[in-house]
Every structure is written in structure tokens, then in C-alpha cells.
Design a protein around this motif. Sequence first.
Motif, PDB file in Angstrom:
ATOM      1  N   UNK A  56       0.823  -1.209   0.000  1.00  0.00           N
ATOM      2  CA  UNK A  56       0.000   0.000   0.000  1.00  0.00           C
ATOM      3  C   UNK A  56       0.861   1.264   0.000  1.00  0.00           C
ATOM      4  N   UNK A  57       0.411   2.263  -0.707  1.00  0.00           N
ATOM      5  CA  UNK A  57       1.116   3.542  -0.737  1.00  0.00           C
ATOM      6  C   UNK A  57       0.715   4.361   0.490  1.00  0.00           C
ATOM      7  N   UNK A  58       1.476   5.389   0.783  1.00  0.00           N
ATOM      8  CA  UNK A  58       1.186   6.254   1.918  1.00  0.00           C
ATOM      9  C   UNK A  58      -0.182   6.903   1.767  1.00  0.00           C
ATOM     10  N   UNK A  59      -0.506   7.344   0.562  1.00  0.00           N
ATOM     11  CA  UNK A  59      -1.805   7.987   0.318  1.00  0.00           C
ATOM     12  C   UNK A  59      -2.947   7.002   0.567  1.00  0.00           C
ATOM     13  N   UNK A  60      -2.754   5.752   0.140  1.00  0.00           N
ATOM     14  CA  UNK A  60      -3.785   4.728   0.322  1.00  0.00           C
ATOM     15  C   UNK A  60      -4.005   4.443   1.803  1.00  0.00           C
ATOM     16  N   UNK A  61      -2.906   4.365   2.550  1.00  0.00           N
ATOM     17  CA  UNK A  61      -3.004   4.100   3.992  1.00  0.00           C
ATOM     18  C   UNK A  61      -3.668   5.279   4.698  1.00  0.00           C
ATOM     19  N   UNK A  62      -3.285   6.494   4.313  1.00  0.00           N
ATOM     20  CA  UNK A  62      -3.885   7.687   4.921  1.00  0.00           C
ATOM     21  C   UNK A  62      -5.384   7.726   4.670  1.00  0.00           C
ATOM     22  N   UNK A  63      -5.798   7.379   3.471  1.00  0.00           N
ATOM     23  CA  UNK A  63      -7.226   7.356   3.143  1.00  0.00           C
ATOM     24  C   UNK A  63      -7.951   6.314   3.984  1.00  0.00           C
ATOM     25  N   UNK A  64      -7.320   5.158   4.170  1.00  0.00           N
ATOM     26  CA  UNK A  64      -7.915   4.101   4.989  1.00  0.00           C
ATOM     27  C   UNK A  64      -8.012   4.540   6.448  1.00  0.00           C
ATOM     28  N   UNK A  65      -6.986   5.232   6.933  1.00  0.00           N
ATOM     29  CA  UNK A  65      -7.015   5.758   8.302  1.00  0.00           C
ATOM     30  C   UNK A  65      -8.176   6.725   8.484  1.00  0.00           C
ATOM     31  N   UNK A  66      -8.382   7.589   7.502  1.00  0.00           N
ATOM     32  CA  UNK A  66      -9.464   8.567   7.594  1.00  0.00           C
ATOM     33  C   UNK A  66     -10.823   7.887   7.583  1.00  0.00           C
ATOM     34  N   UNK A  67     -10.969   6.823   6.784  1.00  0.00           N
ATOM     35  CA  UNK A  67     -12.237   6.090   6.760  1.00  0.00           C
ATOM     36  C   UNK A  67     -12.499   5.435   8.117  1.00  0.00           C
ATOM     37  N   UNK A  68     -11.448   4.895   8.712  1.00  0.00           N
ATOM     38  CA  UNK A  68     -11.590   4.258  10.027  1.00  0.00           C
ATOM     39  C   UNK A  68     -11.959   5.296  11.088  1.00  0.00           C
ATOM     40  N   UNK A  69     -11.283   6.423  11.091  1.00  0.00           N
ATOM     41  CA  UNK A  69     -11.566   7.472  12.068  1.00  0.00           C
ATOM     42  C   UNK A  69     -12.996   7.983  11.937  1.00  0.00           C
ATOM     43  N   UNK A  70     -13.442   8.143  10.705  1.00  0.00           N
ATOM     44  CA  UNK A  70     -14.804   8.631  10.480  1.00  0.00           C
ATOM     45  C   UNK A  70     -15.819   7.602  10.955  1.00  0.00           C
ATOM     46  N   UNK A  71     -15.577   6.324  10.652  1.00  0.00           N
ATOM     47  CA  UNK A  71     -16.520   5.264  11.024  1.00  0.00           C
ATOM     48  C   UNK A  71     -16.603   5.093  12.533  1.00  0.00           C
ATOM     49  N   UNK A  72     -15.470   5.270  13.224  1.00  0.00           N
ATOM     50  CA  UNK A  72     -15.427   5.063  14.677  1.00  0.00           C
ATOM     51  C   UNK A  72     -15.530   6.367  15.464  1.00  0.00           C
ATOM     52  N   UNK A  73     -15.707   7.485  14.734  1.00  0.00           N
ATOM     53  CA  UNK A  73     -15.823   8.800  15.363  1.00  0.00           C
ATOM     54  C   UNK A  73     -14.610   9.109  16.241  1.00  0.00           C
ATOM     55  N   UNK A  74     -13.440   8.896  15.653  1.00  0.00           N
ATOM     56  CA  UNK A  74     -12.172   9.124  16.337  1.00  0.00           C
ATOM     57  C   UNK A  74     -11.616  10.481  15.912  1.00  0.00           C
ATOM     58  N   UNK A  75     -11.112  11.263  16.836  1.00  0.00           N
ATOM     59  CA  UNK A  75     -10.564  12.587  16.480  1.00  0.00           C
ATOM     60  C   UNK A  75      -9.491  12.486  15.405  1.00  0.00           C
ATOM     61  N   UNK A  76      -9.580  13.369  14.441  1.00  0.00           N
ATOM     62  CA  UNK A  76      -8.611  13.376  13.348  1.00  0.00           C
ATOM     63  C   UNK A  76      -7.205  13.667  13.840  1.00  0.00           C
ATOM     64  N   UNK A  77      -7.112  14.274  15.021  1.00  0.00           N
ATOM     65  CA  UNK A  77      -5.811  14.674  15.570  1.00  0.00           C
ATOM     66  C   UNK A  77      -5.044  13.537  16.223  1.00  0.00           C
ATOM     67  N   UNK A  78      -5.641  12.358  16.337  1.00  0.00           N
ATOM     68  CA  UNK A  78      -4.965  11.253  16.998  1.00  0.00           C
ATOM     69  C   UNK A  78      -3.647  10.909  16.305  1.00  0.00           C
ATOM     70  N   UNK A  79      -2.586  10.826  17.097  1.00  0.00           N
ATOM     71  CA  UNK A  79      -1.273  10.456  16.565  1.00  0.00           C
ATOM     72  C   UNK A  79      -1.284   8.980  16.167  1.00  0.00           C
ATOM     73  N   UNK A  80      -0.196   8.528  15.545  1.00  0.00           N
ATOM     74  CA  UNK A  80      -0.133   7.141  15.087  1.00  0.00           C
ATOM     75  C   UNK A  80      -0.217   6.143  16.241  1.00  0.00           C
ATOM     76  N   UNK A  81       0.412   6.466  17.383  1.00  0.00           N
ATOM     77  CA  UNK A  81       0.351   5.560  18.525  1.00  0.00           C
ATOM     78  C   UNK A  81      -1.069   5.472  19.087  1.00  0.00           C
ATOM     79  N   UNK A  82      -1.762   6.620  19.148  1.00  0.00           N
ATOM     80  CA  UNK A  82      -3.142   6.609  19.610  1.00  0.00           C
ATOM     81  C   UNK A  82      -4.033   5.886  18.602  1.00  0.00           C
ATOM     82  N   UNK A  83      -3.747   6.058  17.334  1.00  0.00           N
ATOM     83  CA  UNK A  83      -4.517   5.364  16.303  1.00  0.00           C
ATOM     84  C   UNK A  83      -4.314   3.871  16.396  1.00  0.00           C
TER      85      UNK A  83
END
Length: 350
Positions: free
Chosen positions: A314-341
Amino acid sequence: MPLRFGLLKALNAKVMLLAVLSAVILSNTPSQASQKLAARERILVNAMEYPWSTIGRLNAAGRAHCTGAMVSERHVLTAAHCIYDAKTGRWLAPQELHFLAAYQFEEYKIKSKIKSYKKSAAYKPKNEVSARNTETDWALLELVDPIGIQTGWLKLSVLENNIQDRINTRQAVLLSAGYRAGAPHAQTVDFNCKPPGKFKNSDGIAHRCFLQKGDSGSPLLLYDKQAFSIVGINVVGFETDTRGVNQYVGALNARRFHPQQGKDDVKSGIGKLGFLWDKGAYPAPGSEASTSPEQTIAALLSRQGYLVGKPRNATLDTITAAENRFKKAKKIPASHTSLLLLGDLILSLK
């Protein structure tokens, strides 16, 4: 070194003090069914990413290996039976041991020889079938080099009842990571160790987790309140099925090492060492190890269906997009660092 797999019998339904009836060492070659189950229950992680960077492979005299975890910049916590050679009936000398932190696929950028070690005077290696003996199965290794500066290290904490309540409600989770026989050159993690209960009136924790030979001395990890810590040392397995998979695992409770509540065998062996309790550290800036567990995040996003295709491709852009989908689905703050994510992903696993 093999995890001390014995056939244990619970004295009551709440997993009270367990009596070891007989020792059973797992086969060096796991069955095909066992390996398939392992692939499903344990996930390959990048050992150079924190918190996995704090865990390493302990090589013993070039003949066997165990797992250990950094608890200071120079100290590794593991099982005592890992430094005993049953074939020759002797304790291995420090120079016969070597710790490879963040070891992955025969790459060991962070490593150290062992300067010395301390263990419980009450542990009797020839009496491993004793439940009391199992409770003293610990060793603290002092390294020649302060590699914990590069890897970081984990604090210890106690698995209190309120934490168990949070585990039961998916607000916290137990994990187990190590170098099992099915993947001796790669660190794999079970992200969902369900605990059936504590050993009442003793110093053990019983939990369900996939462990094999090579996992001896591996840490039972806790993710709770946005932090990782060690709550136990995996030392014994029991109720092993025909596939070579242990149904329950016995871990020493980290309470043994508490400065005030700790046991006499620990206090006499290592004293009241602060770093063996409530102090942990991230890898220092510029270290080989990273505090951004991106590969683990990608693997967990893939497992939950947010990332399509193989995570490693996976490319960085693809992973970032997947992270955003997960955060939106779970109502997780966009500001969460990688360790919190990473923690968010672990808590959301089923």
C-alpha cells in the motif's frame, strides 16, 4: 527455549491456584493446523516500531531461544528457565546469552551481550512441575550496552479488578508478542488475549492467547488509557490441544515486582528497582526504532477491511485514506497520533 507447557488443572471454576500435573513440551515442528490457527490469531508486526521494539529474542548458547522485554535502558525481563540448559543441567553463563531487540527476519540492528543476570533463589529448574516453582520463574538480565535508549522500554503495572472490568467492556485489551516456533525469525502479536481469570491467592494470570515454544519469557501486555505496559511474564501453558495449541497460558503477575507489594524472592534478588515498576520510555529521537507504528496500523486496517490489498504494497496515500475512513466510522478525532490510532485499532478488533 520452550515455554514450560504443562497439563494444569484448575481447582475451581474461577481459575484459582493451578496445580501442575505433568510437563508437556511442544513439538519443535508445529502441526499444519496449528500454523494455520496461528496465522489467523497472530499478526506479523514490524519489530522496529514501538511498542514492539521493546521486545526481543533471547538466544541461548546458539541452541534455543526465548523472548524478553526491555524494562530499562539496560535490563530485560524474561523467564528463569530460559537461561537454564536442561540437557547439561546447568545455568548458562552470561556470555552464552545474546539479546536481539526488535529482531525481524534475521536483521538485528539493535543488540547486546549479557553482562549479568539475577533470578529467584527459590526457582528450582528440575522441579518445573511445581506450581510454586512456576511462580518464581523470572530472570532479570543486565545488558552490556544501553540499547533501551534506541528501543524504548515498558513500565510494569498490576492487572487490578477495575482494569479487568475495562477489558471485559473493550476499553482495554491484553496482548501477547514474541518469537514463537511457528515464526521464530519474526515478531508476531496476538491482539486479543481473553483472560478467564487470575490465579486467586497467587501470583499468576490465566489468559487465552496463542503461544508456542519460543514465547517463553514474553510479556503479557496491556493497552489501557492510551498506554502500553507489562502486566505479566508468560511462563507456562496448559490444556494443550491435539494441534499443539495451548488453550490457556499462565503468566507471572507483575505485582511480584512492585516496590512495596513485591515478593521476597524478587526483593532479595533485585531489590527495589524503580525501573521495574512505573517508568517507561519511547525510543530516543534519531533511534533506529520508530515511535510511528505505520506498518502495524496498515496491517490492522487491512484486517478490518478499511485497506484493500496487501498492506506491505500500500502507498502512503492509500493508507492515509484508509485511516481517515476508520476514524470517520469510529468517530475518532482526526488529531490522533499514530500511537493513539494504533490503540484505537486494537480496541476495535473483534
